[in-house]
Scaffold this active site. Structure first.
Site, PDB file in Angstrom:
ATOM      1  N   ILE A 152      -1.096  -1.582  -4.421  1.00 27.32           N
ATOM      2  CA  ILE A 152      -1.686  -1.557  -5.774  1.00 27.32           C
ATOM      3  C   ILE A 152      -2.660  -2.705  -6.021  1.00 27.32           C
ATOM      4  CG2 ILE A 152       0.305  -0.373  -6.772  1.00 27.32           C
ATOM      5  CD1 ILE A 152       1.038  -3.142  -8.047  1.00 27.32           C
ATOM      6  N   TYR A 153      -2.740  -3.678  -5.143  1.00 27.55           N
ATOM      7  CA  TYR A 153      -3.605  -4.829  -5.390  1.00 27.55           C
ATOM      8  C   TYR A 153      -5.072  -4.396  -5.409  1.00 27.55           C
ATOM      9  CZ  TYR A 153       0.379  -7.964  -4.504  1.00 27.55           C
ATOM     10  OH  TYR A 153       1.592  -8.616  -4.558  1.00 27.55           O
ATOM     11  N   GLY A 154      -5.674  -4.598  -6.566  1.00 30.23           N
ATOM     12  CA  GLY A 154      -7.072  -4.191  -6.704  1.00 30.23           C
ATOM     13  C   GLY A 154      -7.272  -2.700  -6.557  1.00 30.23           C
ATOM     14  N   GLY A 211      -6.089  -0.952  -4.289  1.00 32.99           N
ATOM     15  CA  GLY A 211      -6.292  -0.706  -2.861  1.00 32.99           C
ATOM     16  C   GLY A 211      -7.496  -1.440  -2.293  1.00 32.99           C
TER      17      GLY A 211
END
Length: 303
Positions: A51-53, A55
């Site tokens: 979920i960071y950014g 993807g």
């Protein structure tokens, strides 16, 4: 950089790792500089999540890595899965598809470690076990762990999962010490005696699960270092800096590393200078008295 064994695995990892949550905010050159700064400081472990950014952080990392001389086999990649938009999902279908996406974005055939990101209230551990078996047997994931999980949530998983759970990523810093406070305040009436974390620190130590502190320089209102609302702890760290031939920012990381649980600290900064400085905390061993001095300066009373 000191190395530790990650849980019961055969992985030898740097005791300071780089968390790549904010890497999507960097351009390719900046990201490559951050990766190099960490690697040159002895960091061989890079932490991600699907979920960071959205993807993009994993994509930017993979693109930037190609601009360095660092080989895939020289580093250890960890990612996390299980958070969807507005809810959590530990179903076999979601976990296996999430890993496929992670591998694609990181441009690699495998990740060394997969963590379940946050507890799914609707977890069906049988499905988690099936997902782990599929991912492990296919070679896509080599080791497994959890993040933000309590002892009994881990025990429930262990009833079905064949693979060892080698890490638990938990929030911990000088200014966020709940899992330490409850142990110190056993059998008192202090508010700090309330065990919100169910003795998770002791549980992880008993079960050879490596604790990975996240947000290691954050307090209740963001970064506490150099913040005027946290003057006492900052002044205390500064007063100890000369003694350890360091500075107060590095000592905030050294304070975590001093704990005998042999934790692996996950840095969140994307600033090359800070990465090098925080990494220099490896090898600094605070005395027992100084550790408690910092702990008390952070507002933690002793009974």
């Amino acid at each position: 950089m000191n190395k530790i064994q990650l849980g019961t695995s055969d992985l030898s990892v740097s005791e300071v790792a780089l968390g790549c949550m904010r890497m999507d905010k960097l351009d390719g050159k900046e990201a490559a500089g951050v990766i190099n700064a960490a690697y040159e400081s002895g960091v061989n472990f890079y932490d991600h999540a699907d979920i960071y950014g959205g993807g993009e952080s994993e994509k930017r990392f993979a693109q930037a890595l190609k601009q360095t001389s660092i080989k895939r086999d020289d580093i250890i990649l960890q990612s996390k899965a299980g958070i969807r938009s507005g809810y959590y999902d530990f179903s076999k279908e979601h976990l296996t598809s999430s890993v496929d996406g992670i591998l694609d974005r990181l441009d690699t055939d495998y990740i060394d470690v997969l963590l379940l990101h946050r507890p799914d209230a609707l977890v069906e551990p049988e499905e988690v076990a099936e997902a782990f078996d599929t991912l492990h047997s296919s070679g896509k994931v080599r080791q497994f762990g959890v993040s933000n999980h309590s002892p009994y949530q881990i025990e429930l998983l262990k009833k079905y999962v064949k693979q060892d759970l080698i890490a638990n990523q938990l929030q911990l810093s000088v200014m966020h010490t709940g899992m330490i406070d409850a142990g110190v305040q056993v059998n008192t009436k202090q508010k700090e005696s309330i065990d919100h974390d169910r003795a998770i620190l002791d549980y992880c130590r008993l079960n050879d699960i490596t604790v990975q502190p996240w947000s290691p320089v954050h307090g209740p209102d963001g970064v506490f270092l150099n913040h005027p609302d946290y003057s006492e702890v900052n002044e205390t760290l500064k007063s100890l800096a000369d003694k350890y031939d360091s500075d107060h920012e590095a000592l905030a990381i050294a304070w975590l590393l001093r704990h005998p649980a042999k934790m692996q600290v996950i840095l969140g900064t994307m600033n090359e200078k800070r990465i090098r400085n925080y990494a220099s905390a490896s090898g600094i061993t605070l005395s027992r008295e100084d550790w408690y001095t910092v702990y008390k300066a952070a507002g933690n009373p002793l009974p």
